[in-house]
Design an enzyme around this catalytic site. Sequence first.
Site, PDB file in Angstrom:
ATOM      1  CB  ILE A   1      -0.980   0.041   1.184  1.00 32.74           C
ATOM      2  CG1 ILE A   1      -0.234   0.160   2.520  1.00 32.74           C
ATOM      3  CG2 ILE A   1      -1.903  -1.165   1.189  1.00 32.74           C
ATOM      4  CD1 ILE A   1      -1.143   0.485   3.707  1.00 32.74           C
ATOM      5  CB  SER A   2       1.204   4.131   0.896  1.00 32.82           C
ATOM      6  OG  SER A   2       1.611   5.481   0.918  1.00 32.82           O
TER       7      SER A   2
END
Length: 563
Positions: free
Chosen positions: A237-238
Amino acid sequence: MFEPLRVTTHRDGDDLLTAGLGLDGLRAMAPPAFADATAPTPAELRRRALWSNWRGIADLSPAGGYGTLYGSTVAVPGREFQAFATLPGARTPHRVLLQAPDAFDAGKRCLLVTASSGSRGVYGAIAVAGAWGLPRGCAVAYTDKGGGTDYFDFAAPDGVRLDGTRAPAGAPLAFEPQDAAAAGIAFKHAHSRDNPEADWGRHVKQAAEFGLHALTQAYPQQAPFTFDNTRVIAVGISNGGGAVLRAAELEGGWLDAVVAGEPNVYVDAPGARTLYDYATEAALLMPCALPALGLPAAPDVAARCEAAVRSGLIDGADLVAQQRSALDVLHKGGWTDAALRAGALSAGFDLWRAVAAAYASAYGRYGVGAHPCGYRYVTAGSDGPRPPTPAERAAWWSDGSGIPPSPGIALLDPDGRTATDGLQCLRALWAGEGAAAQRVREGVAATRAGLPREGLPMIVVHGTDDGLIPEAFSSIPYVTQAAAAGRDVRHWRVRNAQHFDAFLGLPAYGARYVPLLPYVYRALDRVSAHLDTAAALPANAVIEAMPRSPDQPLDAANLALPY
């Protein structure tokens, strides 16, 4: 390639997923204590790093649904294999780690490979990949992708060993900068001179290679483990989401599927913007613009707006007109009101400045003390910079999030310069001229993503309200470009989801937003089923999730998870 190698066992009150803390221990407001604050043991540091990284990523509040509606903190006994890995041409190693559960599924031979979000340490994706893979009998390989919390202190001077403890300069350290006559604090992401973001995909692949290497040692009766006989799924994620998308473009059939949540990814396509571009814009204009959306004004909002007028970014004869002008500029740049409302959190925490300062150093491959805008990282008290205490240094590795300011470390402007002037300097490295600006822009260009490998199953998940990595600048252009080239990328857009699940325990945020992690886990379910049975991948979808009421816990109807 992978050395030194450290192997530890985690059973009988300890485990791979929570170090024995369980959900109740992770929810505790105070971190696990050190018996000796100045000399914590490797086991104490690991336990505290897991506590910190879980709490930095997931919503663990009792009303948030973790462990009941989605996710797991079940005790998973097993072993950990850790090492330093160095990419060809890199100056500094990245950390790699494999978690090998005792209940490894020998029939499926599953390896998840993941990269930390933000610039977190090697345990930074434990709540993303570990929480899904370990309870299912998958091994999980991690990389800090050239970031992390291996802070080096020039005052000592000392840095961090493989096991998280501190050691003097010259010992085998995770990061030791080669900068003469430097001072203050250095960290890998900003000061390695490697521009790690340009190599995120290679970091992920090398972590997968380490995973196979360690699996061969962990389960010799099933060896060898190779890309040909082991299922490899990448998830993150991110920044970790951006890293697995970069891995997806690497040649060869080594990767079987990819799930990317809220990815920080940049492509050369309509609507796309680089993180450095919109972070420096937000740092300058968002505090001025937010009151025009009805949000509370910062104490220095008038000065912020006046500075933006003087620099020619906005206009307006009075404060209200200036705020409207700032909002109009952001709208024209592609910011939505939803992203701006969520982005107010980053403005309030001064996160835009922290990101821009660190990334400018990384993109330009600047060493310690050479930042083009003069920023420096120090420990500071009420009277200014001071040497860190032994207790502060000891906790940096376990407690830090990777991008200072963080506990015990401050980000300082040069003496006599205002914060706004510093932000304008950072913006000029993107929008201005000169050797420093060219150097930073060349570093940013090196992070541009290509197309994923043809035929690779992929799901990209993003919140429509993301205010740190807005989908309009990142995942939407990426998916659009990939789909136009015939790549098999599915896209879930989640209504009312922003970037930081960890803040949903705050009543105001829990009543406004839903967590994104449930959709990342569900996407992993879907790609796993696709690989198991050739089940169809899900269709593109806008998921109509709804926040919970302030006095009610999250339930399945709020999430509207796709099946």
